[in-house]
Design an enzyme around this catalytic site. Structure first.
Site, PDB file in Angstrom:
ATOM      1  N   THR A 145     -11.848 -40.855 -26.473  1.00 55.85           N
ATOM      2  CA  THR A 145     -11.406 -41.325 -25.163  1.00 55.85           C
ATOM      3  C   THR A 145     -12.382 -42.390 -24.683  1.00 55.85           C
ATOM      4  O   THR A 145     -13.593 -42.142 -24.626  1.00 55.85           O
ATOM      5  CB  THR A 145     -11.365 -40.146 -24.175  1.00 55.85           C
ATOM      6  OG1 THR A 145     -10.472 -39.153 -24.698  1.00 55.85           O
ATOM      7  CG2 THR A 145     -10.872 -40.592 -22.804  1.00 55.85           C
ATOM      8  N   LYS A 151     -14.883 -34.229 -24.061  1.00 55.81           N
ATOM      9  CA  LYS A 151     -14.609 -34.700 -22.702  1.00 55.81           C
ATOM     10  C   LYS A 151     -14.279 -33.482 -21.855  1.00 55.81           C
ATOM     11  O   LYS A 151     -14.032 -32.379 -22.378  1.00 55.81           O
ATOM     12  CB  LYS A 151     -13.443 -35.692 -22.686  1.00 55.81           C
ATOM     13  CG  LYS A 151     -12.150 -35.164 -23.311  1.00 55.81           C
ATOM     14  CD  LYS A 151     -11.088 -36.256 -23.340  1.00 55.81           C
ATOM     15  CE  LYS A 151      -9.796 -35.761 -24.014  1.00 55.81           C
ATOM     16  NZ  LYS A 151      -8.773 -36.814 -24.050  1.00 55.81           N
ATOM     17  N   ASP A 176      -9.879 -28.204 -28.866  1.00 57.47           N
ATOM     18  CA  ASP A 176      -9.204 -29.387 -29.417  1.00 57.47           C
ATOM     19  C   ASP A 176     -10.060 -30.161 -30.422  1.00 57.47           C
ATOM     20  O   ASP A 176     -10.711 -31.149 -30.103  1.00 57.47           O
ATOM     21  CB  ASP A 176      -8.749 -30.322 -28.290  1.00 57.47           C
ATOM     22  CG  ASP A 176      -7.703 -31.325 -28.775  1.00 57.47           C
ATOM     23  OD1 ASP A 176      -7.511 -31.447 -30.010  1.00 57.47           O
ATOM     24  OD2 ASP A 176      -7.069 -31.969 -27.937  1.00 57.47           O
ATOM     25  N   ASN A 230     -11.343 -31.241 -22.615  1.00 57.54           N
ATOM     26  CA  ASN A 230     -11.425 -30.393 -23.804  1.00 57.54           C
ATOM     27  C   ASN A 230     -12.477 -29.293 -23.677  1.00 57.54           C
ATOM     28  O   ASN A 230     -12.851 -28.660 -24.664  1.00 57.54           O
ATOM     29  CB  ASN A 230     -11.716 -31.243 -25.049  1.00 57.54           C
ATOM     30  CG  ASN A 230     -10.508 -32.062 -25.467  1.00 57.54           C
ATOM     31  OD1 ASN A 230      -9.381 -31.717 -25.128  1.00 57.54           O
ATOM     32  ND2 ASN A 230     -10.734 -33.151 -26.184  1.00 57.54           N
ATOM     33  N   GLY A 267       4.473 -30.112 -29.666  1.00 57.92           N
ATOM     34  CA  GLY A 267       4.959 -28.756 -29.453  1.00 57.92           C
ATOM     35  C   GLY A 267       4.504 -28.215 -28.114  1.00 57.92           C
ATOM     36  O   GLY A 267       4.271 -28.964 -27.171  1.00 57.92           O
ATOM     37  N   ARG A 268       4.349 -26.903 -28.041  1.00 59.06           N
ATOM     38  CA  ARG A 268       3.977 -26.269 -26.786  1.00 59.06           C
ATOM     39  C   ARG A 268       3.046 -25.085 -27.064  1.00 59.06           C
ATOM     40  O   ARG A 268       2.908 -24.642 -28.200  1.00 59.06           O
ATOM     41  CB  ARG A 268       5.217 -25.802 -26.029  1.00 59.06           C
ATOM     42  CG  ARG A 268       6.093 -24.818 -26.801  1.00 59.06           C
ATOM     43  CD  ARG A 268       7.408 -24.559 -26.074  1.00 59.06           C
ATOM     44  NE  ARG A 268       8.251 -23.625 -26.801  1.00 59.06           N
ATOM     45  CZ  ARG A 268       9.095 -23.966 -27.761  1.00 59.06           C
ATOM     46  NH1 ARG A 268       9.210 -25.255 -28.102  1.00 59.06           N
ATOM     47  NH2 ARG A 268       9.847 -23.070 -28.375  1.00 59.06           N
ATOM     48  N   ASP A 325     -14.201 -36.065 -29.807  1.00 59.91           N
ATOM     49  CA  ASP A 325     -13.400 -36.220 -28.594  1.00 59.91           C
ATOM     50  C   ASP A 325     -13.883 -35.258 -27.509  1.00 59.91           C
ATOM     51  O   ASP A 325     -13.083 -34.626 -26.820  1.00 59.91           O
ATOM     52  CB  ASP A 325     -11.909 -35.994 -28.899  1.00 59.91           C
ATOM     53  CG  ASP A 325     -11.004 -36.515 -27.783  1.00 59.91           C
ATOM     54  OD1 ASP A 325     -11.442 -37.404 -27.013  1.00 59.91           O
ATOM     55  OD2 ASP A 325      -9.859 -36.036 -27.664  1.00 59.91           O
ATOM     56  N   LEU A 346       2.417 -22.209 -21.427  1.00 59.00           N
ATOM     57  CA  LEU A 346       1.214 -22.642 -20.724  1.00 59.00           C
ATOM     58  C   LEU A 346       1.132 -24.151 -20.612  1.00 59.00           C
ATOM     59  O   LEU A 346       0.516 -24.676 -19.689  1.00 59.00           O
ATOM     60  CB  LEU A 346      -0.032 -22.119 -21.450  1.00 59.00           C
ATOM     61  CG  LEU A 346      -0.177 -20.597 -21.538  1.00 59.00           C
ATOM     62  CD1 LEU A 346      -1.378 -20.240 -22.399  1.00 59.00           C
ATOM     63  CD2 LEU A 346      -0.314 -19.990 -20.149  1.00 59.00           C
ATOM     64  N   GLY A 347       1.733 -24.845 -21.557  1.00 59.06           N
ATOM     65  CA  GLY A 347       1.664 -26.305 -21.530  1.00 59.06           C
ATOM     66  C   GLY A 347       2.443 -26.911 -22.670  1.00 59.06           C
ATOM     67  O   GLY A 347       2.880 -26.228 -23.599  1.00 59.06           O
ATOM     68  N   HIS A 348       2.628 -28.230 -22.568  1.00 61.89           N
ATOM     69  CA  HIS A 348       3.354 -28.980 -23.587  1.00 61.89           C
ATOM     70  C   HIS A 348       2.456 -30.082 -24.141  1.00 61.89           C
ATOM     71  O   HIS A 348       1.685 -30.696 -23.398  1.00 61.89           O
ATOM     72  CB  HIS A 348       4.615 -29.610 -23.015  1.00 61.89           C
ATOM     73  CG  HIS A 348       5.656 -28.613 -22.607  1.00 61.89           C
ATOM     74  ND1 HIS A 348       5.597 -27.928 -21.404  1.00 61.89           N
ATOM     75  CD2 HIS A 348       6.774 -28.171 -23.230  1.00 61.89           C
ATOM     76  CE1 HIS A 348       6.645 -27.128 -21.303  1.00 61.89           C
ATOM     77  NE2 HIS A 348       7.359 -27.248 -22.398  1.00 61.89           N
ATOM     78  N   GLY A 349       2.559 -30.330 -25.427  1.00 61.57           N
ATOM     79  CA  GLY A 349       1.820 -31.411 -26.065  1.00 61.57           C
ATOM     80  C   GLY A 349       2.767 -32.363 -26.757  1.00 61.57           C
ATOM     81  O   GLY A 349       3.987 -32.257 -26.627  1.00 61.57           O
TER      82      GLY A 349
END
Length: 446
Positions: A180, A142, A158, A145, A29-30, A140, A23-26
């Protein structure tokens, strides 16, 4: 990572979760879509590499995030189902929220009606107040998130920067400046300590403003200029926002935390008390079977529809809130840094992707495209580099104007020195002829 293979060839994690598409990468990891083999329900499995956490000094932070998520079970907070670990990785089985980020909706469609904003905002306040009642401060909050489920309900995600009441110093205040910049309360940046609950409410005010206005209340190129405006509570109040909503936003974006509106007062305001709309379920398009981002190559025939570059993207792409590097077109492809390489082109998005694919093909089996989508591609080395990690490079494509694209290339994994070498020796030479430099014909609207 996995310890088994299902009959259909899919990876199975510890006999419990059948892992599907990425679904996504960070940074560490993923995240995979997955199926709980015991219940059949869909979940999201976040895979975190322990070595990356330790190198970045973030091991304690992930422990805190896990501890916090176990404390905050609420209908408007992404649920943590289970935590597993091996010697090298940590696995978080999370609630699968299929509607995506609220940020994506606002960036794509603009501001929402006041009654819709009220629905999202009341769910946000409910989740935040629940956290504060348990001594948890998100820090955080926003749009990125905030997720939406199939029914259009908001889910806070998050908690990586969250803090507990016990983390306060002897003065009863938190002192770690984080979050942020466009969403963070001015006292957080002031360096004298802050109340985590009051700082979260400021962020809620920014979110409400964006929902109703379609842009950020504070979004200057220079961070110090923006900070001074935050301290003065200086932001535009568009006439299309109702008087009651403007008053509530003013109470939330009060630069003095001691007079900033509290949740107890907020929920009694006329705007908050108005009836909520009933929203239709989100129209979610499920991916075709087998079309997993990590399994298929990007194709020039894929329909590419780059997102239009807006204020949100400008702020997220700008380094130190200096926007000039985004538009400095006379220097060709930018010099690589740990942050990324950016350039402007008049080529079609499909042509840019084709050029990147050709670059990957030229590397033979040493690099492959592991992900593609409407905004670009992700390339990953097949072999590990000198630090033991695979080099990964992500390229996103944004539309700045008709026939003008911004290409943003970043290191998505691996060694920084190897990334710099790749950019200097392979990426820049391969793309230099499609860069739009100043002095060329000004692009015209189609």
């Amino acid at each position: 990572m996995e310890d088994g293979v299902a009959a259909d060839g899919k990876s199975v994690l510890q006999g419990r979760y059948e892992l599907g598409r990425v679904l996504g990468h960070g940074n560490f990891g993923r995240v995979h879509a997955a199926r709980d083999l015991r219940t059949g329900r869909g979940v999201a499995v976040k895979v975190v590499a322990k070595d990356k956490l330790e190198r970045a000094g973030m091991a304690e932070q992930i422990k805190r995030e896990i501890a916090v998520m176990k404390m905050v079970s609420h209908p408007n907070i992404v649920e943590l189902h289970e935590v597993m670990a091996t010697r090298s990785k940590i696995y978080l089985a999370l609630e699968l929220v299929r509607g995506g980020e609220l940020f994506s909706r606002i960036a794509r469609e603009g501001r929402v009606r006041e009654d819709v904003a009220r629905r999202y905002f009341r769910q946000l306040v409910s989740a935040v107040d629940f956290c504060h009642g348990r001594g948890v401060f998100h820090r955080d909050l926003k749009l990125e998130n905030l997720l939406l489920d199939e029914a259009g309900n908001l889910k806070v995600a998050d908690f990586g920067l969250s803090a507990l009441a016990g983390h306060a110093r002897s003065d009863g205040l938190l002192h770690t400046a984080c979050g942020t910049p466009s969403y963070v309360a001015p006292e957080v940046l002031g360096g004298k300590g802050y109340d985590g609950a009051k700082a979260d409410l400021w962020s809620c005010g920014v979110i409400l403003y964006v929902l109703l206005v379609g842009s950020l209340p504070f979004h200057e190129d220079n961070l110090m200029v923006m900070y001074r405006k935050m301290q003065r509570g200086e932001f535009l109040r568009p006439p299309w926002v109702s008087a009651d909503a403007r008053k509530l936003i003013g109470g939330l974006l009060d630069p003095n935390p001691s007079t900033r509106i509290t949740v107890a007062r907020l929920v009694e305001t006329p705007w908050y008390q108005k009836p909520l709309p009933v929203l239709p379920p989100l129209n979610l398009k499920e991916p075709a079977p087998g079309a997993t981002p990590d399994a298929r190559r990007a194709s020039s025939d894929d329909k590419l529809e780059p997102e239009v570059l807006n204020a949100f993207h400008l702020i997220s792409l700008a380094e130190g809130f200096d926007l000039s590097p985004l538009f400095d077109q006379g220097r060709g492809v930018g010099r690589p840094s740990a942050g990324g390489v950016r350039f402007v082109t008049r080529e079609a998005a499909s042509s840019v992707v084709s050029r990147l694919e050709s670059l990957v093909t030229g590397r033979g089996a040493n690099m492959r495209v592991t992900k593609s989508g409407s905004r670009g591609v992700r390339m990953e080395a097949a072999s590990r580099g000198r630090t033991g990690a695979r080099l990964a490079v992500a390229a996103e494509i944004f539309s700045m104007a008709p026939s003008v694209l911004l290409v943003d290339v970043k290191k998505d994994g691996g060694d920084t020195m190897e990334y710099r070498s790749f950019c200097s020796e392979e990426l820049r030479p391969a793309l230099k002829d499609i860069v739009w430099a100043s002095g060329e014909d000004t692009p015209r609207a189609a």
